[in-house]
Scaffold this motif. Structure first.
Motif, PDB file in Angstrom:
ATOM      1  N   LEU A   1       9.486  -2.107  -4.586  1.00  0.00           N
ATOM      2  CA  LEU A   1       8.757  -3.015  -5.462  1.00  0.00           C
ATOM      3  C   LEU A   1       9.160  -2.650  -6.886  1.00  0.00           C
ATOM      4  O   LEU A   1       8.948  -1.515  -7.308  1.00  0.00           O
ATOM      5  CB  LEU A   1       7.246  -2.843  -5.301  1.00  0.00           C
ATOM      6  CG  LEU A   1       6.650  -3.192  -3.946  1.00  0.00           C
ATOM      7  CD1 LEU A   1       5.197  -2.738  -3.873  1.00  0.00           C
ATOM      8  CD2 LEU A   1       6.746  -4.698  -3.712  1.00  0.00           C
TER       9      LEU A   1
ATOM     10  N   ASP B   1       5.082  -6.151 -12.321  1.00  0.00           N
ATOM     11  CA  ASP B   1       4.022  -6.448 -11.353  1.00  0.00           C
ATOM     12  C   ASP B   1       3.992  -5.485 -10.176  1.00  0.00           C
ATOM     13  O   ASP B   1       3.057  -5.521  -9.367  1.00  0.00           O
ATOM     14  CB  ASP B   1       4.167  -7.881 -10.833  1.00  0.00           C
ATOM     15  CG  ASP B   1       3.971  -8.916 -11.931  1.00  0.00           C
ATOM     16  OD1 ASP B   1       3.196  -8.646 -12.871  1.00  0.00           O
ATOM     17  OD2 ASP B   1       4.611  -9.982 -11.857  1.00  0.00           O
ATOM     18  N   ALA B   2       4.997  -4.613 -10.059  1.00  0.00           N
ATOM     19  CA  ALA B   2       5.099  -3.704  -8.910  1.00  0.00           C
ATOM     20  C   ALA B   2       3.883  -2.792  -8.758  1.00  0.00           C
ATOM     21  O   ALA B   2       3.346  -2.672  -7.647  1.00  0.00           O
ATOM     22  CB  ALA B   2       6.384  -2.893  -8.995  1.00  0.00           C
TER      23      ALA B   2
ATOM     24  N   THR C   1       0.892  -4.766  -7.358  1.00  0.00           N
ATOM     25  CA  THR C   1       1.160  -5.141  -5.967  1.00  0.00           C
ATOM     26  C   THR C   1       0.952  -3.944  -5.042  1.00  0.00           C
ATOM     27  O   THR C   1       0.276  -4.047  -4.020  1.00  0.00           O
ATOM     28  CB  THR C   1       2.594  -5.690  -5.820  1.00  0.00           C
ATOM     29  OG1 THR C   1       2.733  -6.843  -6.664  1.00  0.00           O
ATOM     30  CG2 THR C   1       2.899  -6.057  -4.379  1.00  0.00           C
TER      31      THR C   1
ATOM     32  N   ARG D   1      -2.803  -2.911  -4.742  1.00  0.00           N
ATOM     33  CA  ARG D   1      -3.565  -3.809  -3.863  1.00  0.00           C
ATOM     34  C   ARG D   1      -3.295  -3.507  -2.390  1.00  0.00           C
ATOM     35  O   ARG D   1      -4.224  -3.510  -1.575  1.00  0.00           O
ATOM     36  CB  ARG D   1      -3.241  -5.265  -4.187  1.00  0.00           C
ATOM     37  CG  ARG D   1      -3.861  -5.714  -5.484  1.00  0.00           C
ATOM     38  CD  ARG D   1      -3.499  -7.140  -5.814  1.00  0.00           C
ATOM     39  NE  ARG D   1      -4.215  -7.593  -6.996  1.00  0.00           N
ATOM     40  CZ  ARG D   1      -3.859  -8.646  -7.713  1.00  0.00           C
ATOM     41  NH1 ARG D   1      -2.782  -9.359  -7.369  1.00  0.00           N
ATOM     42  NH2 ARG D   1      -4.557  -8.989  -8.774  1.00  0.00           N
TER      43      ARG D   1
END
Length: 155
Positions: free
Chosen positions: A72, A76-77, A80, A83
């Motif tokens: 990732l 935004d990794a 992500t 989550r």
């Protein structure tokens, strides 16, 4: 070349080399301190369910390289990954044990160590080893490449 000029050049070279070594040692010491501080609060993000604490550990161009999945990468990794770890895996706490930090002098250091992951009942459900490449950014030392693997076979 006269002995005086040779001596002066030798002295300048020795000073320059010594200065580089001091800079590298200073950078390594600074990085070690920042890594310890970051690791001390890393798992608070899961205990509190606060992704912002987790995201702040990473550089904007970071890659998280978890086992069994593609890397990732990008800004935004971290969200992500948080989550997935929080919602799907049930990570609620953990522990890093840094065994070595090496490098320095070029804006990057590597951290090596072991980790443990705990669920909501504070039961360890996984452990393993990691390598993190840290990058010195304008806002401090951040994780740039985070690679880890479990000590247990995949389910």
């Amino acid at each position: 070349m006269s002995a005086n000029i040779f001596f002066t050049l030798s002295l300048l070279l020795a000073t320059a080399i010594s200065g580089c070594s001091t800079t590298a040692n200073d950078e390594l010491a600074e990085a070690k301190k920042a890594i310890a501080e970051s690791n001390a609060i890393y798992f608070q993000s899961f205990a509190k369910g606060d992704s912002s604490i987790f995201i702040d550990r990473y550089a904007p161009d970071a890659c998280i390289m978890a086992p069994g999945t593609p890397a990732l990468c990008g800004k935004d990794a971290p969200l992500t990954f948080f989550r997935i770890a929080y919602r799907q895996i049930g990570l609620r706490n953990g522990k890093f044990i840094t065994t070595r930090v090496y490098g320095g002098g070029n804006g990057y250091v590597t951290e090596e160590g072991i980790w443990q992951s705990f669920d909501a009942n504070n039961v360890m459900f996984d452990d393993g080893k990691f390598l993190v490449l840290w990058k010195k950014t304008a806002i401090g030392w951040k994780m740039y490449r985070d690679s880890f693997s479990s000590n247990h076979p995949a389910h």
